[in-house]
Motif scaffolding. Structure first.
Motif, PDB file in Angstrom:
ATOM      1  N   LEU A 327       0.846  -1.190   0.000  1.00  0.00           N
ATOM      2  CA  LEU A 327       0.000   0.000   0.000  1.00  0.00           C
ATOM      3  C   LEU A 327       0.888   1.250   0.000  1.00  0.00           C
ATOM      4  N   THR A 328       0.320   2.357  -0.491  1.00  0.00           N
ATOM      5  CA  THR A 328       1.054   3.610  -0.577  1.00  0.00           C
ATOM      6  C   THR A 328       0.199   4.739  -0.019  1.00  0.00           C
ATOM      7  N   ALA A 329       0.797   5.519   0.889  1.00  0.00           N
ATOM      8  CA  ALA A 329       0.160   6.728   1.413  1.00  0.00           C
ATOM      9  C   ALA A 329       0.964   7.929   0.940  1.00  0.00           C
ATOM     10  N   SER A 330       0.262   8.951   0.458  1.00  0.00           N
ATOM     11  CA  SER A 330       0.912  10.128  -0.095  1.00  0.00           C
ATOM     12  C   SER A 330       0.627  11.339   0.788  1.00  0.00           C
ATOM     13  N   PHE A 331       1.654  12.179   0.967  1.00  0.00           N
ATOM     14  CA  PHE A 331       1.538  13.391   1.771  1.00  0.00           C
ATOM     15  C   PHE A 331       2.119  14.546   0.950  1.00  0.00           C
ATOM     16  N   ILE A 332       1.301  15.575   0.740  1.00  0.00           N
ATOM     17  CA  ILE A 332       1.692  16.705  -0.082  1.00  0.00           C
ATOM     18  C   ILE A 332       2.408  17.731   0.794  1.00  0.00           C
ATOM     19  N   GLY A 333       3.575  18.187   0.337  1.00  0.00           N
ATOM     20  CA  GLY A 333       4.299  19.221   1.062  1.00  0.00           C
ATOM     21  C   GLY A 333       3.593  20.568   0.928  1.00  0.00           C
ATOM     22  N   SER A 334       3.322  21.218   2.061  1.00  0.00           N
ATOM     23  CA  SER A 334       2.662  22.517   2.015  1.00  0.00           C
ATOM     24  C   SER A 334       3.640  23.575   1.500  1.00  0.00           C
ATOM     25  N   ARG A 335       3.125  24.792   1.331  1.00  0.00           N
ATOM     26  CA  ARG A 335       3.958  25.869   0.786  1.00  0.00           C
ATOM     27  C   ARG A 335       5.042  26.309   1.756  1.00  0.00           C
ATOM     28  N   ASN A 336       4.995  25.799   2.993  1.00  0.00           N
ATOM     29  CA  ASN A 336       6.006  26.188   3.976  1.00  0.00           C
ATOM     30  C   ASN A 336       7.293  25.376   3.847  1.00  0.00           C
ATOM     31  N   ILE A 337       7.294  24.305   3.068  1.00  0.00           N
ATOM     32  CA  ILE A 337       8.491  23.483   2.913  1.00  0.00           C
ATOM     33  C   ILE A 337       9.205  23.924   1.634  1.00  0.00           C
ATOM     34  N   TYR A 338      10.001  24.965   1.768  1.00  0.00           N
ATOM     35  CA  TYR A 338      10.732  25.500   0.620  1.00  0.00           C
ATOM     36  C   TYR A 338      11.982  26.202   1.126  1.00  0.00           C
ATOM     37  N   ALA A 339      12.907  26.447   0.228  1.00  0.00           N
ATOM     38  CA  ALA A 339      14.147  27.146   0.559  1.00  0.00           C
ATOM     39  C   ALA A 339      14.804  27.572  -0.742  1.00  0.00           C
ATOM     40  N   PRO A 340      15.686  28.563  -0.704  1.00  0.00           N
ATOM     41  CA  PRO A 340      16.469  28.881  -1.903  1.00  0.00           C
ATOM     42  C   PRO A 340      17.212  27.648  -2.404  1.00  0.00           C
ATOM     43  N   ALA A 341      17.353  27.550  -3.702  1.00  0.00           N
ATOM     44  CA  ALA A 341      17.886  26.323  -4.305  1.00  0.00           C
ATOM     45  C   ALA A 341      19.275  25.975  -3.801  1.00  0.00           C
ATOM     46  N   GLU A 342      20.060  26.982  -3.418  1.00  0.00           N
ATOM     47  CA  GLU A 342      21.410  26.694  -2.934  1.00  0.00           C
ATOM     48  C   GLU A 342      21.449  26.476  -1.425  1.00  0.00           C
ATOM     49  N   TYR A 343      20.285  26.527  -0.742  1.00  0.00           N
ATOM     50  CA  TYR A 343      20.201  26.318   0.692  1.00  0.00           C
ATOM     51  C   TYR A 343      19.650  24.917   0.981  1.00  0.00           C
ATOM     52  N   SER A 344      19.681  24.540   2.248  1.00  0.00           N
ATOM     53  CA  SER A 344      18.972  23.357   2.720  1.00  0.00           C
ATOM     54  C   SER A 344      17.752  23.804   3.513  1.00  0.00           C
ATOM     55  N   PHE A 345      16.805  22.891   3.685  1.00  0.00           N
ATOM     56  CA  PHE A 345      15.602  23.186   4.473  1.00  0.00           C
ATOM     57  C   PHE A 345      15.691  22.461   5.800  1.00  0.00           C
ATOM     58  N   HIS A 346      15.407  23.175   6.898  1.00  0.00           N
ATOM     59  CA  HIS A 346      15.455  22.580   8.242  1.00  0.00           C
ATOM     60  C   HIS A 346      14.187  22.933   8.992  1.00  0.00           C
ATOM     61  N   CYS A 347      13.691  21.946   9.774  1.00  0.00           N
ATOM     62  CA  CYS A 347      12.532  22.192  10.622  1.00  0.00           C
ATOM     63  C   CYS A 347      12.606  21.249  11.816  1.00  0.00           C
ATOM     64  N   GLN A 348      12.294  21.769  12.999  1.00  0.00           N
ATOM     65  CA  GLN A 348      12.367  20.955  14.201  1.00  0.00           C
ATOM     66  C   GLN A 348      11.317  19.858  14.210  1.00  0.00           C
TER      67      GLN A 348
END
Length: 448
Positions: A327-348
């Motif tokens: 089985l497969t469950a899908s989760f869509i990333g909201s607009r808050n999961i983004y960063a400049p292309a040369e950066y990394s994304f971090h969240c606690q």
């Protein structure tokens, strides 16, 4: 190994005494306990002195004698983390089941025809015990849960290795004792199903890795005299890195990659080593596929686009997919999961159920209850400068946090009170005439 003439209560009390003794004689080698019981009989374990650590070769020799001939059905309860301290802290008193987090486990040890335990088994990696059992039984492990096992037809003419994964404390609204008690209920349910099926089995309860690693330096190398206390740095696992044509392409790290495919049962995949077969990356899209031996697969899909408003490229985490049991469950990333292309994304905290950054998008009713919870999560799919470090991190936490808003509103309220009071004081006027106390008093004639 207790003899058949010994009472089960005495055997259990001996187990607890060994746990308490070994808890005070910890060594620098990482260890996990291994409890075994059988409805079909087990060979006797060689008696060991307190503080002895069973090596992998000794365990292999015991498995050879236990599963040397004939088909065997083995239940392997594999918890994410486990140490002997979990039994001494949460085990309670065997005579009072309400104080123990393991009533079903203790009942199984009491009622089994034979049982044994290795309080300190040398731990090297998370796949050691499943690999040894797979080698001795000649079959691959089958990942099951209580609901699947109740509908599973077990062929007793061949060997079977049934793997039941159990979570450990993840800090998700439950105490360690509550999590261990729920694991114990799962053990009791599985054993009840095996009893109803009238299948002879050998059960084992151990951990993928220790929950508490006690490291002590030998006294022989300690300098004489006084010394300052030193902080022991935790053993931090390296980030997961995918290379495309020998160049670093995708990096991911998380303290916990917790998933849940059944109610209130969580599994931390960060403690396991995944395969990255199927991953890919290019200038506009990246896909990180993490396949685990326990049967779970996580797929992180990212894209890189140019936004004219900011005149720069940005990357977004578009979706996360969880695959298990076909089985497969899908989760869509909201607009808050983004960063400049040369950066990394971090969240606690990146979750699908609380302050959702991952929005469930499941049409299959069998996967609507699946959940994700990533703690201290960091990912980068583009612009990696080297293969050892993330680029500068763009954090998901906004500048105006609830605490900052409360402070600003409170400060504005006090400022308004101060300005209003100052305005009232400035509106006061002095009188231009005063009565002369030495002059004649004012008389007011009264009319009759």
């Amino acid at each position: 190994m207790a003899g058949p003439k010994c009472s089960s209560r005495v055997r259990l009390m001996a187990f607890l005494a060994i746990f308490a003794t070994l808890n005070s004689t910890a060594s620098s080698v990482a260890q996990v306990p291994l409890l075994m019981w059988s409805s079909d009989g087990l060979p006797a374990l060689a008696s060991t002195a307190a503080g002895h650590i069973t090596s992998k070769d000794q365990l292999m020799a015991y498995f050879t004698s236990a599963f040397g001939s004939g088909p065997h059905t083995v239940l392997l309860f594999l918890q994410d983390k486990l140490s002997k301290d979990d039994f001494t802290v949460f085990g309670g008193v065997f005579g009072n089941k309400q104080d123990s987090a393991f009533p079903n486990l203790e009942a199984a040890l009491q009622s089994s025809s034979s049982s044994g335990m290795l309080p300190a088994l040398e731990w090297s990696d998370s796949s050691a015990i499943p690999a040894l059992l797979q080698e001795k039984l000649g079959v691959s492990p089958l990942l099951v849960d209580a609901d699947t096992l109740s509908h599973l037809s077990i062929n007793t003419s061949a060997s079977n290795l049934l793997l039941i994964n159990l979570p450990y404390c993840t800090g998700l609204d439950k105490t360690c004792k509550e999590v261990l008690h729920e694991n114990d209920e799962t053990i009791g349910k599985v054993l009840s199903i095996m009893k109803d099926k009238d299948v002879l089995y050998t059960a084992m309860y151990t951990g993928l890795k220790p929950s508490r690693v006690i490291s002590e330096t030998s006294m022989s190398i300690q300098p004489a005299g006084r010394s300052l206390l030193q902080a022991v740095l935790p053993n931090v696992a390296p980030p997961i890195m995918f290379n495309e044509s020998g160049n670093p392409c995708i990096m991911l790290w998380a303290q916990n990659l917790s998933i849940s495919t059944s109610k209130d049962v969580w599994i931390d995949l960060a403690a396991q080593t995944p395969s990255m077969a199927g991953s890919l990356c290019n200038g506009s899209n990246s896909l990180l596929v993490l396949s685990y031996e326990s049967g779970y697969t996580l797929r992180f899909a990212m894209s890189r686009r140019f936004f004219p408003v900011s005149a720069r490229f940005w990357f977004t985490l578009d979706s996360v997919q969880l695959q298990a049991n076909g089985l497969t469950a899908s989760f869509i990333g909201s607009r808050n999961i983004y960063a400049p292309a040369e950066y990394s994304f971090h969240c606690q905290s990146v979750t699908s159920f609380r302050d959702t950054l991952l929005v469930p998008n499941n049409t299959n009713t069998n996967t609507t209850a699946w959940m994700l919870n990533f703690i201290d999560f960091q990912i980068q799919g583009f612009g990696l400068a080297n293969g050892t470090d993330f680029s500068y991190a763009s954090d998901c936490a906004g500048f105006f946090t609830p605490g900052i808003w409360m402070g600003l509103l409170t400060g504005l309220l006090f400022l308004w009170i101060f300005v209003y009071g100052l305005h009232m004081i400035m509106q006061l006027n002095t009188m231009d005439r005063f009565d002369d106390p030495k002059g004649p008093s004012i008389s007011v004639p009264q009319s009759e």
